[in-house]
Design an enzyme around this catalytic site. Structure first.
Site, PDB file in Angstrom:
ATOM      1  N   ASP A  46      68.661  32.128  30.050  1.00  0.00           N
ATOM      2  CA  ASP A  46      68.963  30.898  29.315  1.00  0.00           C
ATOM      3  C   ASP A  46      70.257  31.125  28.539  1.00  0.00           C
ATOM      4  O   ASP A  46      70.537  32.246  28.094  1.00  0.00           O
ATOM      5  CB  ASP A  46      67.825  30.541  28.356  1.00  0.00           C
ATOM      6  CG  ASP A  46      67.852  29.083  27.934  1.00  0.00           C
ATOM      7  OD1 ASP A  46      66.951  28.322  28.342  1.00  0.00           O
ATOM      8  OD2 ASP A  46      68.786  28.695  27.195  1.00  0.00           O
ATOM      9  N   ILE A  47      71.025  30.064  28.351  1.00  0.00           N
ATOM     10  CA  ILE A  47      72.281  30.164  27.609  1.00  0.00           C
ATOM     11  C   ILE A  47      72.038  30.446  26.128  1.00  0.00           C
ATOM     12  O   ILE A  47      72.824  31.130  25.482  1.00  0.00           O
ATOM     13  CB  ILE A  47      73.122  28.881  27.791  1.00  0.00           C
ATOM     14  CG1 ILE A  47      74.511  29.046  27.195  1.00  0.00           C
ATOM     15  CG2 ILE A  47      72.400  27.660  27.236  1.00  0.00           C
ATOM     16  CD1 ILE A  47      75.447  27.890  27.484  1.00  0.00           C
ATOM     17  N   ASP A  84      74.778  32.348  30.769  1.00  0.00           N
ATOM     18  CA  ASP A  84      75.282  31.005  31.065  1.00  0.00           C
ATOM     19  C   ASP A  84      75.427  30.876  32.577  1.00  0.00           C
ATOM     20  O   ASP A  84      76.143  31.665  33.211  1.00  0.00           O
ATOM     21  CB  ASP A  84      76.641  30.826  30.377  1.00  0.00           C
ATOM     22  CG  ASP A  84      77.201  29.421  30.474  1.00  0.00           C
ATOM     23  OD1 ASP A  84      76.794  28.664  31.367  1.00  0.00           O
ATOM     24  OD2 ASP A  84      78.087  29.086  29.655  1.00  0.00           O
ATOM     25  N   ASN A 111      66.733  25.556  37.275  1.00  0.00           N
ATOM     26  CA  ASN A 111      66.265  24.568  36.307  1.00  0.00           C
ATOM     27  C   ASN A 111      67.302  24.231  35.238  1.00  0.00           C
ATOM     28  O   ASN A 111      67.272  23.144  34.664  1.00  0.00           O
ATOM     29  CB  ASN A 111      64.992  25.093  35.635  1.00  0.00           C
ATOM     30  CG  ASN A 111      64.549  24.227  34.482  1.00  0.00           C
ATOM     31  OD1 ASN A 111      63.943  23.173  34.665  1.00  0.00           O
ATOM     32  ND2 ASN A 111      64.860  24.651  33.262  1.00  0.00           N
ATOM     33  N   SER A 162      66.545  15.168  39.033  1.00  0.00           N
ATOM     34  CA  SER A 162      66.168  14.079  38.119  1.00  0.00           C
ATOM     35  C   SER A 162      66.022  12.813  38.950  1.00  0.00           C
ATOM     36  O   SER A 162      66.516  12.733  40.083  1.00  0.00           O
ATOM     37  CB  SER A 162      67.271  13.892  37.070  1.00  0.00           C
ATOM     38  OG  SER A 162      67.149  12.669  36.381  1.00  0.00           O
ATOM     39  N   TYR A 179      76.371  13.283  34.699  1.00  0.00           N
ATOM     40  CA  TYR A 179      74.966  13.637  34.880  1.00  0.00           C
ATOM     41  C   TYR A 179      74.446  13.109  36.219  1.00  0.00           C
ATOM     42  O   TYR A 179      73.860  13.860  37.012  1.00  0.00           O
ATOM     43  CB  TYR A 179      74.135  13.076  33.735  1.00  0.00           C
ATOM     44  CG  TYR A 179      72.684  13.473  33.765  1.00  0.00           C
ATOM     45  CD1 TYR A 179      72.285  14.740  33.367  1.00  0.00           C
ATOM     46  CD2 TYR A 179      71.707  12.581  34.196  1.00  0.00           C
ATOM     47  CE1 TYR A 179      70.955  15.117  33.393  1.00  0.00           C
ATOM     48  CE2 TYR A 179      70.368  12.947  34.232  1.00  0.00           C
ATOM     49  CZ  TYR A 179      69.994  14.217  33.836  1.00  0.00           C
ATOM     50  OH  TYR A 179      68.665  14.585  33.881  1.00  0.00           O
ATOM     51  N   VAL A 212      60.666  13.111  30.549  1.00  0.00           N
ATOM     52  CA  VAL A 212      59.651  14.131  30.274  1.00  0.00           C
ATOM     53  C   VAL A 212      59.587  14.357  28.762  1.00  0.00           C
ATOM     54  O   VAL A 212      60.617  14.342  28.080  1.00  0.00           O
ATOM     55  CB  VAL A 212      59.992  15.458  30.973  1.00  0.00           C
ATOM     56  CG1 VAL A 212      58.867  16.476  30.786  1.00  0.00           C
ATOM     57  CG2 VAL A 212      60.261  15.236  32.459  1.00  0.00           C
ATOM     58  N   THR A 214      59.973  16.344  26.409  1.00  0.00           N
ATOM     59  CA  THR A 214      60.591  17.583  25.943  1.00  0.00           C
ATOM     60  C   THR A 214      61.584  17.232  24.848  1.00  0.00           C
ATOM     61  O   THR A 214      61.959  16.055  24.686  1.00  0.00           O
ATOM     62  CB  THR A 214      61.328  18.293  27.086  1.00  0.00           C
ATOM     63  OG1 THR A 214      62.405  17.452  27.539  1.00  0.00           O
ATOM     64  CG2 THR A 214      60.390  18.596  28.245  1.00  0.00           C
TER      65      THR A 214
END
Length: 280
Positions: A46-47, A84, A111, A162, A179, A212, A214
């Site tokens: 993870d970054i 990253d 992901n 997505s 995006y 979602v 989150t």
């Protein structure tokens, strides 16, 4: 006759190792949890820091540490790196550290992603969306391919896209366009990789969630953005009577695609969207 890996009571990822990006929070943390519960060892990255054009907080080093502890509490082994996905050399080093530890990697979950859905017209938001969501996905798959092919064990690659990868949503800002373009581009990568890697019994699929529950979706900056999009701000954008799905719903789809239960499933765009796409 049941395949040995799907016997009643058998854990679906027993004996397998998964490489997961964007693993410290949100969807990634959920994927890691479910895979560990089903017997996988993990290589997680993870970054763990912010990106200037992203209006909501990204995961922290402490959250990555928490993810590691959760995997260990479930009785599984884990290698973690703060990395990253835009930095291919660093990502390769993280992958290789996991390969050195476990001797194999069978599952890749691309992901890591950001949603710089900014109202203001910032070109950098476009570049960040493409660099993380599309180029980062490309890097994630590319660092894994040589060892997965050489191992001659087959495997599964799951790209988390997505609903914006299948329909034209995301708004008119540079970040929103980036995006949507990046998530559509990930589908092109998935379909091409699925054909390229099929001779090696490596399956490649994508998952397409609706909203979602989150921190990314519930953050006030994203809530404000959604309110300005005529499609996303509909009273009931999903066909089923839910405003959002839970992270575990997406993780269960990722888990299935990663498992031998989906051993002949490749090149598929799998919505987990409560009917959102069907209504467009």
């Amino acid at each position: 006759m049941r395949d040995e890996g799907t016997r009643l009571g058998a854990r679906r990822l027993e004996g397998k190792v998964a490489f997961v990006t964007g693993a410290a929070g949100g969807l990634g943390r959920s994927h890691v949890r479910r895979m560990a519960e089903e017997g996988a060892d993990l290589v997680v990255v993870d970054i763990c820091r912010s990106v200037d054009t992203v209006p909501y907080p990204l995961s922290t080093p402490e959250e990555l540490d928490d993810a590691v502890e959760e995997v260990r509490a479930l009785g599984r082994r884990v290698v973690a790196r703060q990395t990253d996905v835009r930095d291919r050399a660093a990502l390769q080093a993280a992958y290789d550290a996991g390969l050195d530890e476990f001797g194999q990697i069978d599952i890749v979950v691309a992901n890591a992603g950001i949603a710089p859905l900014l109202v203001e017209d910032r070109v950098q938001a476009w570049h960040d969306a493409l660099d993380v969501n599309l180029t980062g996905t490309f890097h994630t798959v590319e660092v894994a391919i040589p060892s997965m092919v050489a191992a001659e064990r087959g495997g599964s690659i799951v790209i988390v896209s997505s609903t914006a990868g299948l329909v034209g949503i995301g708004g008119a800002s540079n970040g929103g366009l980036g995006y949507a373009a990046s998530k559509h581009g990930a589908v092109g990568l998935m379909r091409t990789y699925a054909n390229n890697l099929a001779p090696h019994s490596i399956r490649v699929n994508s998952v397409h969630p609706t909203g979602v529950a989150t921190p990314m979706v519930t953050d006030p900056a994203i809530v404000e953005f959604v309110a300005q999009d005529p499609i996303l701000s509909e009273t009931a954008p999903n066909a089923l009577p839910v405003a959002v799905v839970e992270a575990v719903d997406v993780s269960n789809a990722v888990l299935w695609l990663a498992s031998d239960e989906a051993r002949y499933v490749t090149g598929v765009t799998l919505p987990v969207d409560a009917g959102f796409i069907n209504r467009r």
